[in-house]
Scaffold this motif. Sequence first.
Motif: not given
Length: 227
Positions: A16, A20-21, A23-25, A27-28, A36, A38-39
């Motif tokens: 994670r 996580t970083p 995955a967030r990028m 998703a954006q 769409q 989400e993590l």
Amino acid sequence: MACGPRASWLLIGADRAAWTPLARMLAQSLARFGVQAELSDGQTRPSPIAPVLCDARHREMVRSLLDDTPPRLAPLLIHGVQAPQARARLILSGADDAVSGRIAPYELAARMIAAQRARDAAQGIIRLAGFSFDTGLRQLCWRGEIVPLMPREFDLLLVLARHAGLPVSRDVLLRSVWRTAFDPGTNSPEVHIFKLRQRLASLGGAVRIETVKRQGYRLVCAPHPRG
């Protein structure tokens, strides 16, 4: 399986702190191309109806998803697979697709959309003009809500949705919906268009059927407001 709204993709990674970083990028970036995502917590086994993009380094989860019994109903894509031979093995093992970690977001989004479209088609789901047509159940959904239609109204709307924004002639409607190669002089298309317009009125103007002089009928969809 009801033809509800398309589910968000779950982004799953093993580490994670590292995932996580990214995955967030991801998703954006994917949201800009209409996907769409989400993590996920990376530990909970996702539902078989949830589309998944899994980091290849999470080998335990990848193996678990490939071994799902019964088979998954939603697409599975493996991200971060650099070697072509490894990507081929994953696809042959049951993944819908496997991609390099260097893939551009717009190509990744296109592959995710294509994988979802293929899964939908296999289940008899056709998504057009904002509608979900379940051709097995002969059921229509709009933003998760069932729109009651008679069988011929369903067929008529499906033809119009396939040509959304373009006029569809009476002759084409007769061939496609009434299965006749000639015009028998009936007013049945006009009657069904009238009834279909009444049904669509419940959608608050989001979709309407226009009459195009000497050309037929056209399905027009209001643009979605941007979030």
